[in-house]
Scaffold this active site. Structure first.
Site, PDB file in Angstrom:
ATOM      1  CB  THR A 163       8.261  -2.123  -4.268  1.00  0.00           C
ATOM      2  OG1 THR A 163       6.934  -1.795  -3.824  1.00  0.00           O
ATOM      3  CG2 THR A 163       8.288  -2.210  -5.772  1.00  0.00           C
ATOM      4  NE  ARG A 191       1.381  -9.464  -0.340  1.00  0.00           N
ATOM      5  CZ  ARG A 191       2.017  -8.715   0.561  1.00  0.00           C
ATOM      6  NH1 ARG A 191       1.343  -7.857   1.309  1.00  0.00           N
ATOM      7  NH2 ARG A 191       3.323  -8.822   0.698  1.00  0.00           N
ATOM      8  CB  ILE A 192      -2.584 -13.120   3.038  1.00  0.00           C
ATOM      9  CG1 ILE A 192      -4.116 -13.128   2.901  1.00  0.00           C
ATOM     10  CG2 ILE A 192      -2.190 -13.131   4.512  1.00  0.00           C
ATOM     11  CD1 ILE A 192      -4.770 -14.380   3.418  1.00  0.00           C
ATOM     12  N   GLY A 193      -0.094 -10.818   3.346  1.00  0.00           N
ATOM     13  CA  GLY A 193       1.312 -10.624   3.647  1.00  0.00           C
ATOM     14  C   GLY A 193       1.730 -11.301   4.939  1.00  0.00           C
ATOM     15  CG  ASP A 194       5.251  -9.794   6.884  1.00  0.00           C
ATOM     16  OD1 ASP A 194       5.597  -9.375   8.013  1.00  0.00           O
ATOM     17  OD2 ASP A 194       5.160  -9.036   5.910  1.00  0.00           O
ATOM     18  CB  THR A 213       8.472  -3.632   8.566  1.00  0.00           C
ATOM     19  OG1 THR A 213       8.121  -2.843   7.428  1.00  0.00           O
ATOM     20  CG2 THR A 213       9.865  -3.200   9.026  1.00  0.00           C
ATOM     21  N   GLY A 214       8.807  -5.109   5.790  1.00  0.00           N
ATOM     22  CA  GLY A 214       9.634  -5.290   4.599  1.00  0.00           C
ATOM     23  C   GLY A 214       8.915  -6.100   3.539  1.00  0.00           C
ATOM     24  N   GLY A 216       7.005  -8.878   2.426  1.00  0.00           N
ATOM     25  CA  GLY A 216       6.215  -9.879   3.117  1.00  0.00           C
ATOM     26  C   GLY A 216       6.478 -11.296   2.656  1.00  0.00           C
TER      27      GLY A 216
END
Length: 292
Positions: A163, A191-194, A213-214, A216
């Site tokens: 989301t 979990r690894i995001g952007d 942002t947003g 990932g």
């Protein structure tokens, strides 16, 4: 244009029913961060120091999703991420999986300045933090005082899904960029995001500094922040054109927002979500804070 420029954001994808008092609170925090950055720049503090200073302020305030206000994993813990990049020198430091570090952006700076590496994660990052003597906090510091704790509890009855929510606390100025986040609410552990990935959530070079942002996963697939610099370099677009181009052409079905500054003191913001917490200012006297 010329001189310095600074941009900050607190995440893209705003609840349309967000209470007016929380909207006002967000605007006050963004304004305070801009004021801190402007004062530091007027005092001739190096850009890399200013960007760290501003992000530390965002990490310390629990309003946005970074540092003290970090979202919780599916297990009710924090796994924070951060990165920083000095564009003209192409130097960077990044981290994932932090559970105790009070100000992840400062540890990312230490990875860049005090280690032979660019990216550390989980137990290795925590060990590096202890060796560097950075300030540590227990889990309760990060989530017991924020509304995200109750939001996490509500989500335990829901299936896991990607989301868009307020999720970053970054800043960019004078071709320096930094990003700090608690990540996706109710994310899988590990979990690894952007945000800590150079070229995805954060990038800086001789042309510009960018923070995203947003969603990932979508930002990683599109190497969104690097693409802003790439289309400026290879297509000859200016900063505003570059931000608009990558938002419209690189995200496919993804949702994201971007803040960016150029070497010429330009500043640009773009997003394809219903809103993005953001603020920007330039040496010429322009200053703006917005949500929608």
């Amino acid at each position: 244009m010329g001189g310095w420029a600074i941009a900050v954001h607190g995440g893209a994808g705003i609840d349309p029913n967000l209470p007016k008092e929380r909207q006002d609170e967000a605007k006050r925090l963004l304004t305070r961060c801009l004021d801190i950055g402007i004062s530091a720049l007027r005092s001739n503090l190096p850009a890399i120091d200013v960007v760290e200073l501003v992000v530390r302020e965002l990490e310390t305030d629990p309003l946005f999703n970074s540092g003290r206000g970090s979202s919780l994993t599916e297990k009710g813990t924090v796994e924070m991420e951060a990165s920083i990049m000095d564009g003209p020198k192409r130097r960077c430091g990044a981290l994932s999986g932090l559970t105790k570090v009070k100000n992840p952006v400062s540890l990312a700076r230490l990875v860049m300045d005090k280690s032979p590496h660019s990216y550390l994660s989980f137990s290795g990052a925590e060990e590096f933090a202890r060796k560097q003597g950075v300030e540590l906090e227990e889990n309760e510091y990060f989530n017991k005082i924020t509304w995200r704790c109750s939001s996490w509890q509500k989500k335990q009855t829901q299936s896991y899904s990607i989301t868009v929510s307020q999720r970053l606390a970054p800043a960019a100025l004078l071709r320096t960029a930094a990003t700090s986040t608690g990540g996706l609410m109710n994310k899988m552990t590990g979990r690894i995001g952007d945000s800590p990935i150079i070229g995805a959530g954060t990038y800086a070079c001789e042309l510009c500094g960018v923070s995203c942002t947003g969603e990932g996963e979508a930002i990683i697939r599109s190497t969104l922040s690097r693409d802003v610099a790439a289309v400026m370099e290879y297509k000859g677009l200016n900063l505003h054109e570059a931000v608009d181009y990558v938002i419209k052409k690189r995200l496919d079905e993804g949702k994201a927002g971007i803040i960016a500054v150029s070497k010429n003191g330009e500043v640009a913001c773009g997003f394809n979500t219903n809103g993005m917490f953001r603020g920007c200012a330039t040496e010429g006297g322009f200053m703006e804070v917005g949500l929608w």
